[in-house]
Design a protein around this motif. Sequence first.
Motif, mmCIF file in Angstrom:
data_model
loop_
_atom_site.group_PDB
_atom_site.id
_atom_site.type_symbol
_atom_site.label_atom_id
_atom_site.label_comp_id
_atom_site.label_asym_id
_atom_site.label_seq_id
_atom_site.Cartn_x
_atom_site.Cartn_y
_atom_site.Cartn_z
ATOM 1 N N GLY A 45 -7.461 -2.792 -4.129
ATOM 2 C CA GLY A 45 -6.381 -2.562 -3.176
ATOM 3 C C GLY A 45 -5.571 -3.795 -2.843
ATOM 4 N N THR A 46 -6.226 -4.953 -2.772
ATOM 5 C CA THR A 46 -5.540 -6.180 -2.381
ATOM 6 C C THR A 46 -5.737 -7.328 -3.363
ATOM 7 O OG1 THR A 46 -7.453 -6.864 -1.058
ATOM 8 C CG2 THR A 46 -5.733 -5.605 0.084
ATOM 9 N N ARG A 47 -6.504 -7.110 -4.446
ATOM 10 C CA ARG A 47 -6.895 -8.167 -5.393
ATOM 11 C C ARG A 47 -7.821 -9.200 -4.747
ATOM 12 N NH1 ARG A 47 -4.556 -9.110 -10.509
ATOM 13 N NH2 ARG A 47 -2.761 -7.800 -11.024
ATOM 14 N N THR A 48 -8.311 -8.915 -3.567
ATOM 15 C CA THR A 48 -9.280 -9.779 -2.900
ATOM 16 C C THR A 48 -10.482 -8.924 -2.536
ATOM 17 O OG1 THR A 48 -8.239 -9.359 -0.754
ATOM 18 C CG2 THR A 48 -7.531 -11.321 -1.947
ATOM 19 N N VAL A 95 -6.462 -1.284 2.501
ATOM 20 C CA VAL A 95 -5.871 -0.296 1.607
ATOM 21 C C VAL A 95 -6.959 0.696 1.213
ATOM 22 C CG1 VAL A 95 -4.713 0.104 -0.592
ATOM 23 C CG2 VAL A 95 -4.168 -1.940 0.751
ATOM 24 N N ARG A 96 -6.735 1.973 1.455
ATOM 25 C CA ARG A 96 -7.753 2.994 1.209
ATOM 26 C C ARG A 96 -8.172 2.995 -0.263
ATOM 27 N NH1 ARG A 96 -8.276 9.114 0.749
ATOM 28 N NH2 ARG A 96 -9.822 9.683 2.317
ATOM 29 N N VAL A 112 -7.185 3.572 -6.273
ATOM 30 C CA VAL A 112 -6.222 3.283 -5.214
ATOM 31 C C VAL A 112 -4.975 4.106 -5.478
ATOM 32 C CG1 VAL A 112 -4.790 1.519 -4.126
ATOM 33 C CG2 VAL A 112 -7.116 0.962 -4.834
ATOM 34 N N LYS A 113 -4.580 4.920 -4.507
ATOM 35 C CA LYS A 113 -3.461 5.830 -4.690
ATOM 36 C C LYS A 113 -2.208 5.312 -3.989
ATOM 37 C CE LYS A 113 -6.767 9.601 -4.848
ATOM 38 N NZ LYS A 113 -7.383 10.694 -4.086
ATOM 39 N N ALA A 171 3.586 -3.263 -6.469
ATOM 40 C CA ALA A 171 3.692 -4.548 -5.791
ATOM 41 C C ALA A 171 2.572 -5.490 -6.192
ATOM 42 C CB ALA A 171 3.699 -4.339 -4.272
ATOM 43 N N LEU A 172 1.526 -4.957 -6.807
ATOM 44 C CA LEU A 172 0.449 -5.810 -7.310
ATOM 45 C C LEU A 172 0.271 -5.708 -8.816
ATOM 46 C CD1 LEU A 172 -2.507 -5.634 -4.753
ATOM 47 C CD2 LEU A 172 -1.089 -7.597 -5.303
ATOM 48 N N TYR A 173 0.535 -4.521 -9.393
ATOM 49 C CA TYR A 173 0.138 -4.279 -10.779
ATOM 50 C C TYR A 173 1.284 -3.964 -11.724
ATOM 51 C CZ TYR A 173 -4.538 -4.366 -8.855
ATOM 52 O OH TYR A 173 -5.692 -4.764 -8.227
ATOM 53 N N GLY A 174 2.517 -3.984 -11.269
ATOM 54 C CA GLY A 174 3.647 -3.861 -12.169
ATOM 55 C C GLY A 174 3.991 -2.448 -12.559
#
Length: 791
Positions: free
Chosen positions: A114-117, A126-127, A211-212, A217-220
């Motif tokens: 969800g957040t790359r963290t 992020v759900r 993640v829906k 914004a993170l993965y293109g």
Amino acid sequence: MFRTIGIPLLMLLLCLPVSATSVAIRGIVIDADSREPIPGATVMIEGTTKGTSSDLLGQFVIEGLSRDKFMLSVSSIGYSNKTEELRLHQNNIDKLEIKLNRSPLEIDGIVVTGTRTPRFITDAPVRTQVVTKTSIEKKSAANIFEALDGESGVRVEQQCQACNFSILRMQGLGADHTQILLDGQPVYSGLASVYGLQQLSTADVDRIEIVKGAGSALYGSNAVAGAINIISSIPRETGGEITLEMGEYGTRKYDLSVGTRKDNVGIFIFAQNNEQDEIDQTGDINAPGGVDNPDGWIDRVKSSAKNLGFNIFVDNLFASDQLVFRGRLLNETRNGGWLDNNLFLNRFAPGTEGIITDRYSGGLSYKIWLPGGAELNADLSLTRHKRDATNDTFLGDYEDAFGESPDINLLRPYLANEQLIIGNINYIHTPISGHTFLVGFQVSHNKLDESGMYVDSDQLEAYLSTSAKEALELGAYIQDEFRLTKKLELVAGLRLDYHNSEDKFHGSGDVLPSGLEPLEYDETALNPRFSIKYAAAEGLNIRGSVGTGFRVPYGFSEDLHLCSGSPRVYKGGNLKSEKSVSYSLNADYFSPKLTAGINLYRTELSDAIAFAEADEVVAGMGYTYEWKNINDAYVTGAEFDLSYSLIDDLACRLSFEIFRGKYDSPRQDWAGTEYETISRNISRYPATSGGIGLEYTPSLWSFILDVDYTGKMYIDLTEPADEADIKIHETENYFIVNTRISRSFFGKYSLYAGAKNLTDYTQEEKHIDDAAFMYAPVYGRIVYGGIQIAF
């Protein structure tokens, strides 16, 4: 662009705080009741990415900590999370004991997509849905296709009776709107995605994160509906498993996985052989026997998939760091078509199809924890994918054009060779209290060469069509996880992407001998994302998000089942990238006995892209098909999930989804027909769906019952034997029942048996002339059994 991204990244690295004298904590994780050690527990410092796993004796060490107050969080599958506040002074903490209480529901653990963290699932802003390794084993899922089947908001389906090509739909949007990730890298491109869900083994899968919503914004590109991240197994202890499974109709699965960890090195090796024989149980609706009788046309293809791979982890190689090597090999064959006299095994015979896939992939990841709690990650992956495919398209076209069969020297397979290289680097830091910043850069280069035989009916010529396609994608992203209070957290992200692709088409003989002018496509997209999480009460989180996404057409497309040729597809002119805006609002409640959630979503598409036959102007330029912006559209719905432990040994799962999706106007190909109005509906996704699951686990036994419900949906019938039968069909409601029973012995052995599609349900209408007319199972019950041996 490189300069734009590189300068701020360099400034961040130069501004890292100088390390003060660091200290460490050492402790043990144990079961609160039995006081037995818990190996493989995840131990994290909240608000940072620093953490570790407990070893075989439940022990752990985290070094390089500053003198400060922090929250230590510990989790393990089957246990409730434990969080403790610690304060480090000048001395180490050497004998910390963490007691975990057992939980009957799998609600805990770390998620990263969800957040790359890394975040705990119960606390993630992020759900995120998680399919655990335990859940995969309970399904007896040999591949990702089977592992995702029945998950809320996700629909897996097969779209071709001749080759059983499979796709995934999420929240009503097709496979080309969902980004499939392997350990965070988008390694499954167009050619691989056609059969990839069935080809990718679960033998080395630790978990699958879903993640829906708009994830661009993170993965293109292509993360419009969301992202599915397949996380590889990490060797937490020394040991392994062997699984031998046999089922009806030659269904066979053999798994081997071995992991070991010694000092700072961990190695995990896996192998799987998954085989199935052909099945013919149903027939064409217009055949004398009807749907409920075999007709000689194979319903389940004969296939054999072999997976082999390794993961190597090296900790503390140069400093407080980790180096990971990964490698995978895949070989798969599948054959479908006419069963009579084993005709389907002749790949060039009428009414047959055969596909051979070879895939090689490798990856290198490096992570280093820097002073002040910062982290730098670098990933590089390389994939080679080869396909050798045949069907009778060329044979049929030749016989129609020339009135005779072609010379044997003209019969040849469709050949494709794809190479994908992806690099990603990101930096995570918490320079300000309550803020976790992420900045990263990604580059992807894809090269695809194709060749196949075609017939030009106007010039009465058979010719070899070739294409060379190439794409470069650059992406830069930034994100801030901002904790305003203990209850309120915001996540804001932004990604800038640049896509450049070029397609070149050539023909042999008199058909385009010099080729067409290369088609070049450029697109730049800026996509923001914003999420908010509010901890309304103990165990209750309310989340909302809004974000944008985009999609560009590139590479291989299975839209018209053209896997035996290299079609000339036009994407020039005024083609625009498909844009989206997604909204979601959800609430989740977690407790040791009960989890419940509701998710409301809506995605609006602008300039939706479709694959169509070339119009007169484009055909005159030498193209067979074209990409078009056909319409604007929206999908909206609500998902409900509940898991409840009635008693200690009995757990129940409930899920239900309501869906609506429409184009703004009727589809052009149905204009003027009786189906014009209903053609506005997004097809192949049910208006209602859901499921119920029961699991009873007394002592060493396990009894599982799953019932999945699929409501009515629309599906196009475009190639029936009689053109008068062309229609948009509304399907019936149906239920699929799966069951499994297992018994453990001596702590090392487990015997199990089960049935998939227990009620023997098959779709009520079937047309073998339209291979894509599939909306439900076309073959029935499969009974299986097996043994799992741990060592």
